[in-house]
Design a protein around this motif. Structure first.
Motif, PDB file in Angstrom:
ATOM      1  N   ARG A   4      38.514  24.941  43.201  1.00  6.42           N
ATOM      2  CA  ARG A   4      37.928  25.231  41.891  1.00  6.42           C
ATOM      3  C   ARG A   4      37.348  26.636  41.847  1.00  6.42           C
ATOM      4  N   SER A   5      36.685  27.038  42.921  1.00 10.41           N
ATOM      5  CA  SER A   5      36.111  28.385  42.960  1.00 10.41           C
ATOM      6  C   SER A   5      37.200  29.441  42.888  1.00 10.41           C
ATOM      7  N   ALA A   6      38.296  29.207  43.627  1.00  5.51           N
ATOM      8  CA  ALA A   6      39.416  30.158  43.589  1.00  5.51           C
ATOM      9  C   ALA A   6      40.019  30.218  42.191  1.00  5.51           C
ATOM     10  N   ALA A   7      40.122  29.060  41.520  1.00  2.16           N
ATOM     11  CA  ALA A   7      40.692  29.026  40.174  1.00  2.16           C
ATOM     12  C   ALA A   7      39.830  29.812  39.193  1.00  2.16           C
ATOM     13  N   LEU A   8      38.522  29.628  39.256  1.00  6.51           N
ATOM     14  CA  LEU A   8      37.632  30.342  38.339  1.00  6.51           C
ATOM     15  C   LEU A   8      37.671  31.843  38.577  1.00  6.51           C
ATOM     16  N   ASN A   9      37.779  32.239  39.842  1.00  2.00           N
ATOM     17  CA  ASN A   9      37.873  33.672  40.153  1.00  2.00           C
ATOM     18  C   ASN A   9      39.192  34.254  39.645  1.00  2.00           C
ATOM     19  N   GLU A  10      40.281  33.495  39.784  1.00  2.69           N
ATOM     20  CA  GLU A  10      41.574  33.960  39.279  1.00  2.69           C
ATOM     21  C   GLU A  10      41.546  34.126  37.761  1.00  2.69           C
ATOM     22  N   ILE A  11      40.915  33.175  37.065  1.00  2.00           N
ATOM     23  CA  ILE A  11      40.808  33.271  35.608  1.00  2.00           C
ATOM     24  C   ILE A  11      39.992  34.508  35.225  1.00  2.00           C
ATOM     25  N   GLN A  12      38.894  34.734  35.933  1.00  2.00           N
ATOM     26  CA  GLN A  12      38.058  35.904  35.651  1.00  2.00           C
ATOM     27  C   GLN A  12      38.858  37.200  35.787  1.00  2.00           C
ATOM     28  N   GLN A  13      39.613  37.326  36.889  1.00  2.00           N
ATOM     29  CA  GLN A  13      40.349  38.568  37.130  1.00  2.00           C
ATOM     30  C   GLN A  13      41.502  38.734  36.153  1.00  2.00           C
ATOM     31  N   ALA A  14      42.235  37.655  35.893  1.00  2.00           N
ATOM     32  CA  ALA A  14      43.409  37.766  35.018  1.00  2.00           C
ATOM     33  C   ALA A  14      43.014  38.085  33.584  1.00  2.00           C
ATOM     34  N   LEU A  15      41.880  37.541  33.127  1.00  2.00           N
ATOM     35  CA  LEU A  15      41.459  37.713  31.732  1.00  2.00           C
ATOM     36  C   LEU A  15      40.393  38.792  31.565  1.00  2.00           C
ATOM     37  N   GLN A  16      40.069  39.485  32.668  1.00  2.00           N
ATOM     38  CA  GLN A  16      39.114  40.600  32.644  1.00  2.00           C
ATOM     39  C   GLN A  16      37.761  40.157  32.095  1.00  2.00           C
TER      40      GLN A  16
ATOM     41  N   PRO B 299      34.129  32.037  34.636  1.00  2.00           N
ATOM     42  CA  PRO B 299      33.779  31.161  33.499  1.00  2.00           C
ATOM     43  C   PRO B 299      33.294  29.794  33.964  1.00  2.00           C
ATOM     44  N   LEU B 300      31.994  29.691  34.221  1.00  2.00           N
ATOM     45  CA  LEU B 300      31.449  28.438  34.744  1.00  2.00           C
ATOM     46  C   LEU B 300      31.437  27.332  33.701  1.00  2.00           C
ATOM     47  N   ARG B 301      31.363  27.694  32.412  1.00  2.00           N
ATOM     48  CA  ARG B 301      31.475  26.694  31.342  1.00  2.00           C
ATOM     49  C   ARG B 301      32.655  27.089  30.456  1.00  2.00           C
ATOM     50  N   ILE B 302      33.655  26.241  30.423  1.00  2.00           N
ATOM     51  CA  ILE B 302      34.847  26.478  29.612  1.00  2.00           C
ATOM     52  C   ILE B 302      34.941  25.369  28.577  1.00  2.00           C
ATOM     53  N   GLU B 303      35.114  25.763  27.313  1.00  2.00           N
ATOM     54  CA  GLU B 303      35.345  24.790  26.248  1.00  2.00           C
ATOM     55  C   GLU B 303      36.755  24.994  25.713  1.00  2.00           C
TER      56      GLU B 303
END
Length: 646
Positions: free
Chosen positions: A383-395, A400-404
């Motif tokens: 999960r931590s790796a996924a959130l970091n990947e989302i952060q980097q890909a979407l700048q 994003p600790l809370r995603i709606e």
């Protein structure tokens, strides 16, 4: 790299069957493929690179060179392609992972004194394997039972040598679970015969061993040799118990492998039951990472190669049952027939117990995929790796600790609803889920519905900020808002936030067809790698919003269909409509009721009861007579759902 810089001249590429490799600038193999005609296949990559599928486009532009090897026929191409995939592990090829580590029963039949043992290791030449089994305890218990009838050695080489030097067998020899070839209690030839009997029994040839012992037991009893009769009785009981542990799936004594596959956008699950003598002798599964946009026939060809590459000829049955025929089924059939040494049939069962068995395998495939996704989503590191990947890909400024996520659902523009799901730290927070009914002008199209739902959700957020205490339901700002859709839906959500004066919430859209991530600042989507944990998390969140929206839509659609024939009756408002439906249970029973019976409902007077009776028009009519049904309404759920999201 521009593909035109390393494109081979058309005349250089042969038209023969062969296998080709794409390499990157560091000479690493990134993709291996096969072709009936190398020139036609390779030219398809370079003729119009812009028209390629996004993942193929990325592969071609990652490559820096391409090379090929000519073979004699398509079967050789099939074999060589799989050899190179296993050797180079190319990043753009489909990746297979066993969904668990499976135990096998192994027999070293090539040894002077064959040994039986349980293993999870890599297959070795000269060793016969049975399985795989779902649980290690199951095969250990089966082996323990078989040793009562076939006391073959199970000890390691070191233990065997020590017993041979000391002249004393181990404990198993004294309790009759080993014939003790180490001390000469049995000849090498007789011990090999015991090992072959184990192999025959595990291969499904069970009947002759039990029947022979029953005859021998009767003969021993007739000769008053009760000690031998008791020993044979115990062996029969052990064999029958071992046999009972195999589930019967076919009434006929069939030898067949049954494969089923369940696919999703990013992953697929394959399960196989190895049926011998009508009983499940082994079970195995794979999780497939779909690095390419391969269709079901192509994936079927790949998993069959995965299943049968490097196996003993006896491991290939006469019949292979699948739910989808593989691509180029003639070539795959010829390849399997070559391994077995006789004709193999690949087919889809159409009826009877084999079709029922295939459905059982498919259920196991679905359960394996669900379990894999659950374990993957619950792993903290993943999960931590996924959130970091989302952060980097979407700048994004932070993970994003809370995603709606917001999704809309409707049937032909009617019963429009919206859903809001919330994930915190990569896990669903179901108490914060909400749904919205969309009415009026907001329901005219998808973008209007998206604007309406986003506006209503974040209006509540602003109200909470203005209050004394934050609203537990709507008072928190998400780090990322995901909408189901492409750039139009993203633009509608951004416009809704801007109209509310909110500018610090990032918005993206996830389109279903190609799993593209759309951002408001770019006319082209962000393409995350197919094996990206970030993409997997976004997909899971979007799918959860879709599920939640459809659940509410079905409920609303069902209520609408139940009450639609009661609309327009003067004096019958929502509360009275609910009361009369609750009293009778259905519109059909209301039609069958007399005005006097209708008047028994609290709040329904004689005049209103008469109007209801007249409006329903008597008994026997359909609940939806007189209605103009929109596409999908009045259909079973599976057909109606296909009309949703049009």
């Amino acid at each position: 790299m521009d593909p035109s810089e390393y494109r081979p001249a058309a005349g250089e590429i042969p038209t023969d069957p062969g296998v080709y490799k794409f390499r990157d600038a560091d000479r690493r193999v990134i993709y291996v493929g096969k072709a009936k005609n190398l020139r036609a296949r390779l030219n398809s990559y370079f003729t119009n690179p812009a028209g390629l599928h996004p993942r193929t486009f990325t592969m071609v532009h990652t490559g820096a060179s391409v090379e090929w090897t000519v073979v004699n026929n398509e079967v050789e191409a099939l074999q060589l392609e799989w050899t190179w995939i296993n050797e180079f592990n190319p990043r753009f090829n489909v990746m297979f992972r066993d969904d668990k580590s499976y135990p096998y029963l192994a027999l070293t039949l090539k040894d002077e004194f064959p040994r039986a043992f349980v293993t999870r290791g890599k297959r070795k030449p000269g060793v016969k394997y049975f399985g795989p089994f779902a649980q290690v305890w199951a095969i250990r218990e089966t082996l323990d039972l078989l040793l009562k009838a076939f006391p073959v050695r199970t000890c390691s080489t070191g233990v065997f040598r020590r017993a041979e030097q000391s002249g004393r067998p181990c404990l198993l020899g004294y309790i009759d679970k080993c014939a003790a070839p180490c001390v000469g209690w049995i000849s090498p030839e007789d011990h090999k015969a015991l090992a072959r009997n184990v192999a025959d029994f595990m291969s499904g040839n069970t009947g002759r061993f039990i029947s022979a012992r029953k005859e021998a037991m009767a003969a021993a009893a007739g000769e008053l040799d009760y000690e031998r009769a008791a020993k044979l009785r115990d062996e029969i009981a052990a064999l029958e118990k071992a046999l009972s542990k195999s589930t019967v799936v076919l009434s006929v004594s069939a030898d067949v492998d049954i494969f089923a596959m369940v696919t999703e956008e990013l992953e697929a699950s394959v399960q196989v039951f190895h049926v011998r003598g009508g009983r499940i002798r082994g079970q195995r599964g794979w999780i497939i990472e779909r690095m390419q946009e391969l269709d079901a026939p192509e994936l079927t060809a790949d998993y069959l190669r995965q299943a049968y590459s490097g196996v003993d000829p006896e491991a290939v049955p006469r019949e292979v049952l699948v739910d989808t025929l593989p691509e180029d089924v003639e070539t795959v059939t010829e390849w399997l027939s070559g391994i077995r040494g006789s004709r193999v049939t690949i087919r889809i069962p159409q009826r009877g117990e084999k079709k029922a068995a295939l459905e059982t395998v498919a259920k196991n495939a679905q359960q394996a995929l669900d379990l894999h996704k659950t374990r993957r989503a619950s792993d903290l590191t993943t999960r931590s790796a996924a959130l970091n990947e989302i952060q980097q890909a979407l700048q994004l400024p932070e993970p994003p600790l809370r995603i709606e996520c917001i999704d809309n659902s409707h049937t032909g523009g009617r019963n429009v609803v919206g859903s809001l799901v919330v994930f915190e730290d990569g896990l669903p927070k179901k108490r914060d889920y909400r749904h919205f009914a969309v009415n009026g002008d907001a329901a005219r199209d998808d973008t209007s519905a998206m604007y309406d739902v986003v506006s209503r959700r974040f209006s509540r957020y602003l109200e909470s900020l203005a209050g004394d205490e934050p609203d537990e339901r709507f008072g928190y700002r998400p780090s990322l808002l995901v909408v189901d859709g492409a750039l139009p839906q993203v633009s509608a959500a951004v416009q809704a936030l801007q109209d509310l004066g909110i500018t610090d919430i990032s918005v993206v859209g996830l389109a279903k067809r190609l799993e593209e991530v759309w951002v408001p600042w770019d006319e082209f989507p962000v393409i995350l790698p197919r094996n990206s944990e970030g993409l997997f998390m976004l997909q899971r969140i979007r799918d959860e919003a879709h599920r939640f929206a459809i659940t509410y839509h079905r409920k609303k659609r069902g209520a609408s269909m139940r009450t639609s024939v009661l609309d327009g009756i003067e004096g019958l408002g929502a509360a009275k409509r609910t009361a009369v439906l609750k009293h009778f249970g259905s519109v059909k029973r209301m039609r069958e009721a007399s005005p006097e019976q209708l008047a028994e409902v609290k709040g329904i007077g004689p005049a209103l009861a008469a109007r209801i009776h007249a409006a329903l028009g008597g008994s026997g009519a359909s609940d939806t007579v007189g209605e103009d049904l929109e596409p999908g309404e009045g259909l079973p759920d599976d057909r109606a759902d296909r009309a949703e999201h049009r």
